[in-house]
Enzyme design. Structure first.
Site, PDB file in Angstrom:
ATOM      1  N   ASN A  69       0.874  -1.171   0.000  1.00  0.00           N
ATOM      2  CA  ASN A  69       0.000   0.000   0.000  1.00  0.00           C
ATOM      3  C   ASN A  69       0.914   1.224   0.000  1.00  0.00           C
ATOM      4  OD1 ASN A  69      -1.846   1.995   0.435  1.00  0.00           O
ATOM      5  ND2 ASN A  69      -2.656   1.161   2.351  1.00  0.00           N
ATOM      6  N   ARG A  99      -2.425  -2.286  -3.562  1.00  0.00           N
ATOM      7  CA  ARG A  99      -3.587  -1.407  -3.432  1.00  0.00           C
ATOM      8  C   ARG A  99      -3.416  -0.287  -4.451  1.00  0.00           C
ATOM      9  NH1 ARG A  99      -5.691   2.183   1.672  1.00  0.00           N
ATOM     10  NH2 ARG A  99      -7.662   2.682   0.697  1.00  0.00           N
ATOM     11  N   ARG A 145     -10.207  16.216   5.691  1.00  0.00           N
ATOM     12  CA  ARG A 145     -10.980  16.554   4.487  1.00  0.00           C
ATOM     13  C   ARG A 145     -12.366  17.028   4.887  1.00  0.00           C
ATOM     14  NH1 ARG A 145      -9.815  11.074   2.282  1.00  0.00           N
ATOM     15  NH2 ARG A 145      -7.642  11.147   1.640  1.00  0.00           N
ATOM     16  N   ASP A 190      -7.075  14.001  15.391  1.00  0.00           N
ATOM     17  CA  ASP A 190      -7.241  12.772  16.176  1.00  0.00           C
ATOM     18  C   ASP A 190      -8.490  12.878  17.047  1.00  0.00           C
ATOM     19  OD1 ASP A 190      -7.071  10.659  18.066  1.00  0.00           O
ATOM     20  OD2 ASP A 190      -4.938  10.483  17.610  1.00  0.00           O
ATOM     21  N   GLU A 192     -14.629   1.670  14.876  1.00  0.00           N
ATOM     22  CA  GLU A 192     -14.311   0.495  15.690  1.00  0.00           C
ATOM     23  C   GLU A 192     -14.081   0.855  17.159  1.00  0.00           C
ATOM     24  OE1 GLU A 192     -10.874  -1.285  13.813  1.00  0.00           O
ATOM     25  OE2 GLU A 192     -11.892  -1.221  11.876  1.00  0.00           O
ATOM     26  N   GLU A 242      -8.324  -4.293   5.444  1.00  0.00           N
ATOM     27  CA  GLU A 242      -8.141  -3.944   4.035  1.00  0.00           C
ATOM     28  C   GLU A 242      -7.040  -4.779   3.387  1.00  0.00           C
ATOM     29  OE1 GLU A 242      -8.218   0.355   5.275  1.00  0.00           O
ATOM     30  OE2 GLU A 242      -9.164   0.558   3.313  1.00  0.00           O
TER      31      GLU A 242
END
Ligand code: AMP
Length: 583
Positions: A7, A62, A212, A254, A305, A360
Site C-alpha cells: 500500500n 492497493r 478533508r 485525532d 471500531e 483492508e
C-alpha cells in the site's frame, strides 16, 4: 496463498504478508518519509523488515483508482500498467506512488505474479443515477468526472463479515457500511453490490474526515477562493488538509484528542463531534431511502471500531429504521483480529447494528488470490466445455407404444456427446394448460420412465410449475400431456427443470479435485454477460464425457454459444458446500 500486500502513499510504503487460506497476517511493516523516486529503496527496506516471512507467492497492490476501466482485481501486465498510468489525472497524488511501488516490486520480484486491487472496483456497480453529477455532460465525460467511490476493499470486507455474523447470505441483505477512519465513507450495499457511496470522483466528498471537508457547497469554495485570492493548489490544500475534524476543532485530526477536549467543555471540539455525527446520521437516513430499508448498519475504521461515543451519537433517532442501540453493548464493544465482530443493537432491533474490525490488507490479498486462482484455473486446465440442452423428452417403452404405435422403434438422427445417447428424428408436442410446444426433441435410447426436461420459460408458456431436479429424480414432479402421431399420454409426474450439472470421468474428477455429487461453481467468460453458475452438481461415471449441461434459459443468460467453455473453481475458496444435496 501467501501474498505480500503493498500500500504505497506518496511518502510512505506499507506492507503486509497475508496467508489467504487462514486469513492470518504473518508480518507487516512500514517505511516512512520516502523521497521522490525512493520507492525502490523503500521496498528493499520493507522486504528486509519482513525478511523472516519468506514463501511469498504473489503481490497484491492497493491501487487507489481504477477509473471506469477496472471493475475487478487485475493481474499487472505492461498494458495494464500503461492503462493505470493513463488514469493519473483522476488521482494525481496517489496513482504515481502506486505505480512507483508496482514498478519497484516488478523489479524486486521479477518471477512473482502481481495483481492490482482497486479501491474503486467495488463501486463499479453503482447505477448511473448514483454515479452521475449534474454538471454539463460534455464537460463531465471529457474529464472522467463521475462518482467512483473509494475504500472498496473495506466496505466489501466488513459487509461480508457482517453477513457471516448474521448467518445470512450477503445476497439477501441491504447493508449500510460506515468506514469512519482518518478518511471516511459510507456505502449502501444492496444484495452484495455497492449502489451508492459517499466519496465521489475524489475522496474529498461525503462524510467529515480527519482533514478533508466532505460535503461542502461548491459555491462556498468559489467564494473563499475569490475572497482570499487562493489558487487551485491553495483550494486543494484547504479541502484536503486543513478541513474536517482538524479544521473544525482546531486541535488536530485525532478524534481521541477532540473527545477529551469536548469533555472539558471546549466549544469547537463539541461542535466538531456533533457536525461529524450529524453527517453520518444524515447519510444513514439517505442510504436507508436508497436501499428501501436496511437489515444492518456496520461501523468500521479507527473511529467506527473504537469510539463508542461517536457510534452512540451517530445511532440516535434510528427507530424509524427499526434500529435500536444497546447502550451497554455499545460501550463494551471491543473488536480485534481474533474477534472482529461485535453486535451493538438491542434484541428487539429489526435492523442490526454491528461493529466490524476492517481488514483492508486481508481483503486485498484475498481479491488478488481469487483473481490468480481464476487465471490459474485456465492454465491448470480446469476448463469445462459447456453445452446447452434444449427442451427434450426421454420416453419409456410403454409411452412410445402409445405415442407412435405398438412396437415402434425410434430413429436415431445424431449421436450426442454422452456415449450411447442420441437425438431422434421423431418429435412430439407438449400440451400444457396454457399452451402447446410443438416439435420437441426426443433423446434415445428408451428409458424405464418418461422424463420431460424444460426451461423455466417453457413452464411459463405451458402454464405449469416444474421443480429443479437431477435426471431420474421425478417423484412428485410436474405433470403434462404428450401428443404423438398415434396418441396422447398424460403424465402425472416426470416434468423437471434439469439441475445444471457436469458429466465427468473419475480421472477428470481427480484432476479437478472434486467428487461425485459435489456442488461447484463454474465461471463463464462471456463478452458483456460474464456469469458464475452456482449449484452445479458434479456427476462422475466411467462412461461420461467431460461436459457441463445447462438449459436454454441459463445458456442465454450467459450468452453461451457453441464451443463455449467455463472454468471450474477449485479449492481456492470458490467450491461451496461440498456434497450439499441438490434441492
Ligand atoms: P484510521 O484511519 O482507520 O486508522 O482511523 C484513525 C482515526 O481513528 C483517528 O481519528 C483516531 O483518532 C481514531 N481513533 C482510533 N482509536 C480511537 C479511540 N479509541 N477512540 C476514538 N477515536 C479513535
Amino acid at each position: 496463498m501467501r501474498i505480500l500486500v503493498l500500500n504505497a502513499g506518496s511518502s510512505s510504503l506499507k506492507g503486509a504478508v497475508v496467508d489467504t487460506e487462514t486469513g492470518r497476517r504473518l508480518a507487516s511493516g512500514k517505511v516512512e518519509r520516502i523521497a521522490d523516486g525512493g520507492h525502490a529503496a523503500a521496498l528493499a527496506t520493507l522486504v528486509d523488515e519482513l525478511d523472516d516471512v519468506g514463501g511469498i507467492e504473489a503481490i497484491g497492490h492497493r491501487v487507489v483508482h481504477g477509473g471506469t476501466q477496472f471493475s475487478e482485481a487485475t493481474p499487472l501486465t505492461d498494458d495494464v500498467i500503461a492503462a493505470v498510468d493513463a488514469l493519473t489525472p483522476l488521482a494525481p497524488l496517489h496513482l504515481p506512488a502506486n505505480l512507483a511501488a508496482i514498478r519497484a516490486a516488478r523489479e524486486h520480484f521479477p518471477g512473482l505474479p502481481q495483481v492490482a486491487v482497486f479501491d474503486t472496483a467495488f463501486h463499479s456497480s453503482l447505477p448511473r443515477r448514483a454515479s452521475t453529477y449534474a454538471l454539463p455532460t460534455e464537460v463531465a465525460n471529457q474529464h472522467g468526472v463521475r462518482r467512483y467511490g473509494f475504500h472498496g476493499p473495506s466496505h466489501a470486507y466488513v459487509a461480508r463479515r457482517a453477513a457471516e455474523h448474521l448467518g445470512e447470505d450477503l445476497r439477501d441483505l441491504r447493508v449500510i457500511t460506515l468506514h469512519l477512519g482518518n478518511g471516511a465513507s459510507a456505502c449502501a450495499i444492496e444484495f452484495g453490490r455497492s449502489i451508492e457511496t459517499s466519496m465521489g470522483m475524489t475522496p474529498v466528498e461525503g462524510l467529515v474526515m480527519g482533514t478533508r471537508a466532505g460535503d461542502v457547497d461548491a459555491g462556498a469554495l468559489i467564494a473563499i477562493a475569490r475572497a482570499e485570492g487562493l489558487d487551485l493548489d491553495g483550494l486543494d490544500n484547504l479541502v484536503n488538509k486543513q478541513s474536517g475534524l482538524a479544521g473544525l476543532s482546531g486541535v488536530g485530526n485525532d478524534l481521541r484528542d477532540i473527545e477529551a477536549r469536548a469533555a472539558e467543555g471546549d466549544d469547537r471540539c463539541r461542535l466538531a463531534l456533533s457536525v461529524y455525527a450529524h453527517r453520518v446520521r444524515k447519510y444513514i437516513g439517505a442510504y436507508a431511502a436508497v436501499l428501501g430499508g436496511a437489515d444492518a448498519i456496520v461501523f468500521t475504521g479507527g473511529i467506527g471500531e473504537n469510539s463508542a461515543a461517536m457510534r452512540h451519537r451517530a445511532a440516535q433517532h434510528l427507530q424509524f429504521l427499526g434500529a435500536r442501540l444497546d447502550e451497554d453493548a455499545n460501550r463494551d464493544a471491543r473488536v480485534d483480529v481474533s474477534s472482529p465482530v461485535a453486535e451493538i443493537s438491542s434484541a428487539n432491533s429489526r435492523c442490526r447494528l454491528l461493529v466490524v474490525k476492517t481488514d483492508e490488507e486481508g481483503e486485498i490479498a484475498r481479491a488478488a488470490a481469487q483473481r490468480l486462482a481464476a487465471a490459474g484455473a485456465k492454465e491448470a486446465g480446469r476448463v469445462i466445455p459447456v453445452a446447452i440442452s434444449a427442451r427434450h423428452v426421454h420416453l419409456s417403452r410403454e409411452h412410445i407404444d402409445v405415442l407412435f404405435g405398438e412396437g415402434y422403434a425410434l430413429t436415431p438422427k445424431k449421436e450426442l456427446t454422452q456415449p450411447g445417447q442420441f437425438a431422434c428424428v421423431e418429435r412430439i408436442t407438449l400440451v400444457g394448460p396454457k399452451s402447446e410446444l410443438e416439435r420437441v426433441g426426443i433423446i434415445g435410447p428408451e428409458r424405464s420412465q418418461t422424463q420431460v426436461e424444460i426451461s423455466r420459460t417453457d413452464e411459463f408458456a405451458l402454464g405449469i410449475d416444474a421443480p429443479i431436479r437431477m435426471s431420474g429424480d421425478i417423484a412428485g414432479s410436474a405433470g403434462l400431456t404428450l401428443r404423438g402421431p398415434k396418441g396422447e399420454v398424460t403424465l402425472v409426474e416426470g416434468v423437471i427443470q434439469s439441475q445444471r450439472h457436469i458429466h465427468m470421468t473419475p480421472d477428470d474428477a481427480q484432476r479437478y479435485g472434486v467428487q461425485h455429487k459435489d456442488i461447484v461453481e463454474v465461471a463463464i467468460d462471456s463478452a458483456g454477460r460474464d456469469l458464475v453458475f452456482g449449484d452445479v452438481v458434479v456427476r462422475v461415471k466411467d462412461s461420461y464425457k467431460l461436459e457441463m449441461h445447462v438449459d436454454t434459459d441459463e445458456g442465454n443468460a450467459a450468452d453461451l454459444c457453441r464451443g463455449h467453455e467455463g472454468v471450474l473453481y477449485g479449492t481456492e475458496g470458490r467450491v461451496r458446500s461440498l456434497r450439499k444435496q441438490p434441492r
